[in-house]
Design a protein around this motif. Sequence first.
Motif, PDB file in Angstrom:
ATOM      1  N   ALA A 213       0.828  -1.208   0.000  1.00  0.00           N
ATOM      2  CA  ALA A 213       0.000   0.000   0.000  1.00  0.00           C
ATOM      3  C   ALA A 213       0.862   1.258   0.000  1.00  0.00           C
ATOM      4  O   ALA A 213       0.560   2.233  -0.704  1.00  0.00           O
ATOM      5  N   ILE A 214       1.945   1.253   0.775  1.00  0.00           N
ATOM      6  CA  ILE A 214       2.859   2.405   0.824  1.00  0.00           C
ATOM      7  C   ILE A 214       3.526   2.612  -0.526  1.00  0.00           C
ATOM      8  O   ILE A 214       3.608   3.737  -1.044  1.00  0.00           O
ATOM      9  N   ARG A 215       4.000   1.530  -1.120  1.00  0.00           N
ATOM     10  CA  ARG A 215       4.677   1.625  -2.413  1.00  0.00           C
ATOM     11  C   ARG A 215       3.720   2.030  -3.534  1.00  0.00           C
ATOM     12  O   ARG A 215       4.111   2.730  -4.472  1.00  0.00           O
ATOM     13  N   GLN A 216       2.478   1.590  -3.438  1.00  0.00           N
ATOM     14  CA  GLN A 216       1.486   1.941  -4.459  1.00  0.00           C
ATOM     15  C   GLN A 216       1.263   3.445  -4.523  1.00  0.00           C
ATOM     16  O   GLN A 216       0.977   3.999  -5.591  1.00  0.00           O
ATOM     17  N   GLU A 217       1.399   4.127  -3.384  1.00  0.00           N
ATOM     18  CA  GLU A 217       1.204   5.574  -3.359  1.00  0.00           C
ATOM     19  C   GLU A 217       2.256   6.287  -4.202  1.00  0.00           C
ATOM     20  O   GLU A 217       1.993   7.332  -4.780  1.00  0.00           O
TER      21      GLU A 217
END
Length: 274
Positions: A213-217
Amino acid sequence: MTKIYVFFISDGTGITAESFGQSLLAQFENLEFIRITRPYVNTAEKARQLCKELTTLYKQKTPKILVFSTIVNVEIANILHEAPVHSYDIFDTFIPSLENLLHSHALHKIGKKRDITHSSQYDRRIQAMNFALNNDDGSHVRGYPQAELILTGVSRCGKTPTCLYLGLQFGIYAANYPVTEEDIEHEAKLPASLIPWKKKLFGLTIDFERLSAIRQERYPNSHYASMRQCKLETEQAEQLFSRHKIPVIDTTHYSIEEIATRILNMSGIERKIK
């Protein structure tokens, strides 16, 4: 849900009022708070203007208005007390009893905690921050002899902000080194540049779904941010930590402040700024 206005008021930066108030409000998860900070309320005129603002808000039938304040000047504090709000002044609550206990009068000086005339601690803070920036992401391993701590873990698990917080808040010289797929794809070997500093290493891990989720941002729909890749990297990093007996903390559910404090507690490293 009822909205509650919360003001953090200070004749200084407001950091202490915010920290104290936020810590208390964190215990009430079922309420919605509208947080407003008013720093440098350091004259009677500013205090009267703020008192007027609070009174106007009250007359608009706002359900509840809370004030957390750190006001040293008695005149300014008395003006603010005229506002029809629920007020909690930290200094007013604790200073009188401390004066009685210690048989000494408080200085009642604004900003005393952050006075940079205590130059040794201020200089240490700046030097530690510069060290974290100069030794970020494995860019300058030649600085590792000076490091008191070297954080390692997969990309985006919280290494950089934790190093910066350790420097800013505790004066710790903290570097960080990213564990890459190339580092861990062959038998979980420790990268050559870390071998001499193994005793300084501290591992960070994170739940792979949270990592994704963090990387998707930052990189949406990329291989780097995919669930599969995040799961692979975190599992291999944890194998690396286990094989080389590197202490580790799971950062998934902790704030940067909590991560940094837990690392110091687990490693036994003494903070340099107190």
